[in-house]
Structures are given as C-alpha cells and as structure tokens.
Design a protein around this motif. Structure first.
Motif, PDB file in Angstrom:
ATOM      1  N   GLU A  15       0.840  -1.194   0.000  1.00 55.83           N
ATOM      2  CA  GLU A  15       0.000   0.000   0.000  1.00 55.83           C
ATOM      3  C   GLU A  15       0.874   1.242   0.000  1.00 55.83           C
ATOM      4  OE1 GLU A  15      -4.377   0.414   2.019  1.00 55.83           O
ATOM      5  OE2 GLU A  15      -2.686  -0.014   3.320  1.00 55.83           O
ATOM      6  N   GLY A  16       0.478   2.209  -0.796  1.00 63.29           N
ATOM      7  CA  GLY A  16       1.241   3.445  -0.895  1.00 63.29           C
ATOM      8  C   GLY A  16       2.205   3.479  -2.069  1.00 63.29           C
ATOM      9  N   GLU A  17       2.584   2.314  -2.552  1.00 66.09           N
ATOM     10  CA  GLU A  17       3.470   2.264  -3.718  1.00 66.09           C
ATOM     11  C   GLU A  17       2.661   2.509  -4.986  1.00 66.09           C
ATOM     12  OE1 GLU A  17       6.853  -0.902  -2.168  1.00 66.09           O
ATOM     13  OE2 GLU A  17       5.259  -1.599  -3.480  1.00 66.09           O
ATOM     14  N   ASN A  18       3.403   2.801  -6.064  1.00 70.52           N
ATOM     15  CA  ASN A  18       2.762   2.955  -7.364  1.00 70.52           C
ATOM     16  C   ASN A  18       2.744   1.615  -8.086  1.00 70.52           C
ATOM     17  OD1 ASN A  18       2.614   5.670  -6.788  1.00 70.52           O
ATOM     18  ND2 ASN A  18       4.395   6.210  -8.043  1.00 70.52           N
ATOM     19  N   ALA A  19       1.710   1.410  -8.878  1.00 69.25           N
ATOM     20  CA  ALA A  19       1.598   0.183  -9.669  1.00 69.25           C
ATOM     21  C   ALA A  19       1.566   0.565 -11.140  1.00 69.25           C
ATOM     22  CB  ALA A  19       0.319  -0.570  -9.307  1.00 69.25           C
ATOM     23  N   THR A  20       2.399  -0.086 -11.921  1.00 67.41           N
ATOM     24  CA  THR A  20       2.421   0.165 -13.365  1.00 67.41           C
ATOM     25  C   THR A  20       2.122  -1.127 -14.103  1.00 67.41           C
ATOM     26  OG1 THR A  20       4.043   1.930 -13.148  1.00 67.41           O
ATOM     27  CG2 THR A  20       3.775   0.953 -15.331  1.00 67.41           C
ATOM     28  N   MET A  21       1.140  -1.054 -14.972  1.00 68.42           N
ATOM     29  CA  MET A  21       0.769  -2.204 -15.795  1.00 68.42           C
ATOM     30  C   MET A  21       0.864  -1.788 -17.252  1.00 68.42           C
ATOM     31  SD  MET A  21      -2.438  -3.300 -13.429  1.00 68.42           S
ATOM     32  CE  MET A  21      -2.528  -1.703 -12.643  1.00 68.42           C
ATOM     33  N   ASN A  22       1.287  -2.706 -18.083  1.00 74.09           N
ATOM     34  CA  ASN A  22       1.514  -2.401 -19.491  1.00 74.09           C
ATOM     35  C   ASN A  22       0.604  -3.226 -20.388  1.00 74.09           C
ATOM     36  OD1 ASN A  22       3.926  -0.698 -19.007  1.00 74.09           O
ATOM     37  ND2 ASN A  22       4.713  -2.619 -18.199  1.00 74.09           N
ATOM     38  N   CYS A  23       0.370  -2.694 -21.549  1.00 74.62           N
ATOM     39  CA  CYS A  23      -0.494  -3.365 -22.523  1.00 74.62           C
ATOM     40  C   CYS A  23       0.125  -3.162 -23.896  1.00 74.62           C
ATOM     41  CB  CYS A  23      -1.892  -2.748 -22.455  1.00 74.62           C
ATOM     42  SG  CYS A  23      -2.993  -3.209 -23.798  1.00 74.62           S
ATOM     43  N   SER A  24       0.214  -4.233 -24.663  1.00 75.77           N
ATOM     44  CA  SER A  24       0.685  -4.100 -26.043  1.00 75.77           C
ATOM     45  C   SER A  24      -0.367  -4.685 -26.970  1.00 75.77           C
ATOM     46  CB  SER A  24       2.030  -4.813 -26.232  1.00 75.77           C
ATOM     47  OG  SER A  24       1.895  -6.184 -25.930  1.00 75.77           O
ATOM     48  N   LYS A  70       2.866   0.665 -30.224  1.00 77.18           N
ATOM     49  CA  LYS A  70       1.632  -0.096 -29.991  1.00 77.18           C
ATOM     50  C   LYS A  70       1.582  -0.579 -28.536  1.00 77.18           C
ATOM     51  CE  LYS A  70       0.577  -1.551 -34.705  1.00 77.18           C
ATOM     52  NZ  LYS A  70       1.552  -0.733 -35.413  1.00 77.18           N
ATOM     53  N   SER A  71       1.712   0.371 -27.646  1.00 75.06           N
ATOM     54  CA  SER A  71       1.687  -0.003 -26.233  1.00 75.06           C
ATOM     55  C   SER A  71       1.067   1.110 -25.405  1.00 75.06           C
ATOM     56  CB  SER A  71       3.103  -0.305 -25.738  1.00 75.06           C
ATOM     57  OG  SER A  71       3.874   0.883 -25.740  1.00 75.06           O
ATOM     58  N   SER A  72       0.579   0.701 -24.239  1.00 75.02           N
ATOM     59  CA  SER A  72      -0.029   1.628 -23.294  1.00 75.02           C
ATOM     60  C   SER A  72       0.384   1.207 -21.900  1.00 75.02           C
ATOM     61  CB  SER A  72      -1.551   1.571 -23.418  1.00 75.02           C
ATOM     62  OG  SER A  72      -2.174   2.313 -22.387  1.00 75.02           O
ATOM     63  N   SER A  73       0.380   2.164 -20.994  1.00 71.73           N
ATOM     64  CA  SER A  73       0.621   1.810 -19.607  1.00 71.73           C
ATOM     65  C   SER A  73      -0.429   2.459 -18.726  1.00 71.73           C
ATOM     66  CB  SER A  73       2.019   2.241 -19.160  1.00 71.73           C
ATOM     67  OG  SER A  73       2.091   3.655 -19.149  1.00 71.73           O
ATOM     68  N   LEU A  74      -0.751   1.771 -17.660  1.00 69.91           N
ATOM     69  CA  LEU A  74      -1.664   2.287 -16.637  1.00 69.91           C
ATOM     70  C   LEU A  74      -0.869   2.397 -15.345  1.00 69.91           C
ATOM     71  CD1 LEU A  74      -4.510   2.961 -15.458  1.00 69.91           C
ATOM     72  CD2 LEU A  74      -4.764   0.510 -15.007  1.00 69.91           C
ATOM     73  N   LEU A  75      -0.813   3.581 -14.819  1.00 71.36           N
ATOM     74  CA  LEU A  75      -0.137   3.834 -13.550  1.00 71.36           C
ATOM     75  C   LEU A  75      -1.186   4.165 -12.504  1.00 71.36           C
ATOM     76  CD1 LEU A  75       2.370   4.544 -11.754  1.00 71.36           C
ATOM     77  CD2 LEU A  75       2.200   6.862 -12.686  1.00 71.36           C
TER      78      LEU A  75
END
Lengths: 112, 115
Positions: A15-24, A70-75
């Motif tokens: 908790e409190g950290e950042n989460a990064t997820m990627n999509c291609s 051709k990629s996206s990220s969700l932070l």
C-alpha cells in the motif's frame, strides 16, 4: 489481432506504492481503454485514451499511449488495498467493427 | 446510475441442455455485446448486436450460440446444447455509440457451470 496483451500477469505491491501495468497490441486502433474487475465481478470502465492522445489522467490513474510502439501503460499512484483487482486493457479498431477486444489482464494485489 | 442487469447470476446446467442467459441493457443504448471469461483467463468477445441483427461474431460464436432481442428491453444469449467447456462467466455489455468512445457498460455477469 488487435487484442491487447498485458504485462505483468501478476503484480504484488505494498500500500502506498505505485503500480504500473503495461499493454501491447498488434494492429492500429481507434481507442484503448482500461477496465477493472474485482474477483468474480463485472468489468468497470476506468479510462479511455484515443489514438491521437498520448497521456490521460483521472484521479490516481495515469494512462499513456505510444502508438508507434503499440503499447499503453496504466499507472496507479499511492495504491490502496481496495485497488486489488484485475486490470484489463481493451482496444477497438475499424477492421473489427469497432468492437472491443480484451487482453488477458494483470492481477494486482496491494498488501495493507 | 444506469446499470446493465444480468440474470441469473449463477446457473448450473447438465451437459447437452439448452440455456438462456438474460440481459437488460441500459435503456437508451443501441449496441449490445456478449463476452465470456473462462475462470482466471481473458475476456473473450462473442458477439455484437445492433438494429436487431448481429454486427460481428467471433469464432467462438458457432451454431450452438444465438442472440435475440425479443422485446424492447431484453437481450438474450442462448446456448443450444451446452458443453463442459462452455463453463465460464458471461458478460453482457451495452453502449450508446458504435465506436466505443465512452466505454461499454458491463453487467455483473452470469456464471454458467456445465456439469
């Protein structure tokens, strides 16, 4: 296939950290969207980014789109235990009748 | 806030039986969709529907599947002769526009278990 592929498949943070997820994805798209799914529940629309946009913000969410890669990220910033869910990217394209296609998702666990 | 409603939430059926999954889309939406998700796997597109006909269907949506809008409010998915591998969560979605500019609204899903 235009279908998105997310990575990592699973992500565990405090908790409190950042989460990064990627999509291609593989083909040209009109829009890319991120959805959230709590375990065994329906999909909730989080944010949409159009192909001519590069970045979008909504609260603690930040989405980027790089059409050349051709990629996206969700932070997700300052994560909370309640953010624990699966996150899916979905794309739509003219050659698929604009219907959305989903990736396999990233399972995010935020530990309290 | 308007919702997409799906019934039943859980259905158990014998292999070979027919099932009908029901959905009530948002009232002013014109475009309707079915997706399925096998447990723990990705969300797969089945079919899209507009103006009382199928707009597009995936390779999953074979002759065993059919969709119907029998009245002004319901949107149904029928599986004629269920197989074990049809066990999955089935999600209905609707949208106001053809192009998903504002996202789809999904229902909570029907968990289908074929035994």
């Amino acid at each position: 296939s235009q279908q998105g592929e997310e990575d990592p498949q699973a992500l565990s943070i405090q908790e409190g950290e950042n989460a990064t997820m990627n999509c291609s994805y593989k083909t040209s798209i009109n829009n890319l969207q991120w959805y959230r799914q709590n375990s065994g529940r329906g999909l909730v629309h989080l944010i949409l980014i159009r192909s001519n946009e590069r970045e979008k913000h909504s609260g603690r969410l930040r989405v980027t789109l790089d059409t050349s890669k051709k990629s996206s990220s969700l932070l997700i910033t300052a994560s909370r235990a309640a953010d624990t869910a699966s996150y899916f990217c979905a794309t739509d394209a003219w050659d698929n009748n604009n219907d959305m296609r989903f990736g396999a998702g990233t399972r995010l666990t935020v530990k309290p | 806030e308007p919702e997409v409603t799906q019934t039943p939430s859980h259905q158990v059926t014998q292999m070979g039986q027919e099932v009908i999954l029901r959905c009530v889309p948002i009232s002013n939406h014109l475009y309707f969709y079915w997706y399925r998700q096998i447990l723990g796997q990705k969300v797969e597109f089945l079919v899209s529907f507009y103006n009382n006909e199928i707009s597009e269907k995936s390779e999953i949506f074979d002759d065993q599947f059919s969709v119907e809008r029998p009245d002004g409010s319901n949107f149904t998915l029928k599986i004629r002769s269920t197989k074990l591998e049809d066990s999955a969560m089935y999600f209905c979605a609707s949208s106001e526009w053809a192009v998903a500019n504002y996202g789809y609204t999904f229902g909570s899903g029907t968990r289908l278990t074929v035994v």
